[in-house]
Design a protein around this motif. Sequence first.
Motif, PDB file in Angstrom:
ATOM      1  N   ALA A   1       0.821  -1.213   0.000  1.00  0.00           N
ATOM      2  CA  ALA A   1       0.000   0.000   0.000  1.00  0.00           C
ATOM      3  C   ALA A   1       0.853   1.260   0.000  1.00  0.00           C
ATOM      4  N   GLY A   2       2.114   1.145   0.404  1.00  0.00           N
ATOM      5  CA  GLY A   2       3.008   2.304   0.413  1.00  0.00           C
ATOM      6  C   GLY A   2       2.585   3.365   1.416  1.00  0.00           C
ATOM      7  N   ILE A   3       2.328   2.970   2.635  1.00  0.00           N
ATOM      8  CA  ILE A   3       1.891   3.905   3.676  1.00  0.00           C
ATOM      9  C   ILE A   3       3.042   4.853   3.994  1.00  0.00           C
ATOM     10  N   SER A   4       2.789   6.139   3.856  1.00  0.00           N
ATOM     11  CA  SER A   4       3.830   7.119   4.150  1.00  0.00           C
ATOM     12  C   SER A   4       3.940   7.316   5.654  1.00  0.00           C
ATOM     13  N   GLY A   5       5.168   7.401   6.142  1.00  0.00           N
ATOM     14  CA  GLY A   5       5.408   7.608   7.557  1.00  0.00           C
ATOM     15  C   GLY A   5       5.715   6.325   8.301  1.00  0.00           C
ATOM     16  N   LEU A   6       5.460   5.189   7.676  1.00  0.00           N
ATOM     17  CA  LEU A   6       5.760   3.905   8.295  1.00  0.00           C
ATOM     18  C   LEU A   6       7.175   3.522   7.905  1.00  0.00           C
ATOM     19  N   ASN A   7       8.100   3.536   8.872  1.00  0.00           N
ATOM     20  CA  ASN A   7       9.515   3.396   8.573  1.00  0.00           C
ATOM     21  C   ASN A   7       9.982   1.952   8.455  1.00  0.00           C
ATOM     22  N   SER A   8       9.489   1.080   9.320  1.00  0.00           N
ATOM     23  CA  SER A   8       9.973  -0.293   9.348  1.00  0.00           C
ATOM     24  C   SER A   8       8.908  -1.201   9.944  1.00  0.00           C
ATOM     25  N   LYS A   9       9.213  -2.492   9.935  1.00  0.00           N
ATOM     26  CA  LYS A   9       8.289  -3.448  10.528  1.00  0.00           C
ATOM     27  C   LYS A   9       8.190  -3.219  12.037  1.00  0.00           C
ATOM     28  N   THR A  10       9.298  -2.867  12.663  1.00  0.00           N
ATOM     29  CA  THR A  10       9.300  -2.578  14.099  1.00  0.00           C
ATOM     30  C   THR A  10       8.412  -1.374  14.405  1.00  0.00           C
ATOM     31  N   HIS A  11       8.498  -0.346  13.555  1.00  0.00           N
ATOM     32  CA  HIS A  11       7.648   0.832  13.734  1.00  0.00           C
ATOM     33  C   HIS A  11       6.179   0.460  13.545  1.00  0.00           C
TER      34      HIS A  11
END
Length: 151
Positions: A69-79
Motif C-alpha cells: 500500500a506504500g503507507i507514508s510515515g511507516l519506517n519499518s516493521k518494528t515501527h
Amino acid sequence: MWLGNVKVLSMETLVRYYSSSRKAAVNVRKINPKVPTQQAYSIAQSLYGIIKQHGPLTVSNTWIHAKDAGISGLNSKTHMKIMLKWMRGRKMLKLFCNGVGSNKKFLHSTLPEEPQTDQLEIPSEVKLQDERSPAPKTGKKLKDKKMKFGC
C-alpha cells in the motif's frame, strides 16, 4: 531435618513466583508512536483499512500489505508493530490468539462497529401489530372462579 527441606522448597517456590522473570504487562495506552500525533492517526487509519479489508492478519501479513500500500510515515516493521500496539491501546484493534496444537498465531482484527441507527428503526407495520390491545377477557373464567370459591 525433614522440616528444613520443606522450608527450602517453599522458599524456592516463592522466589520463583515473585522473581523478575514474571514481568507485568505493558500498558498499551502509554505507547509512544514515535511520530507526531496527526501522522500517527493517518498511519493508523491506513493500517486499520488494510486489516479491515483483508480480515484478521498476522504481523507479517500486515507488513506485506502495508509495503504494497506504500503507507507514508511507516519506517519499518518494528515501527509498524509499535503502531499496532498504539492502535490496540486506543481500542482500534483487537489481538487474539488462534492456537492449533502447539502452534499459535496472533491475529489483529478490527473491533466490531456499532450498528447504524437506520437499521435499528422498527418498521411501522411491526409497531402496529405490537400496539394492538389484547383480546377482551370473557366472563366465563370469572364465573368459574366464583363457583370454585363459593362467592
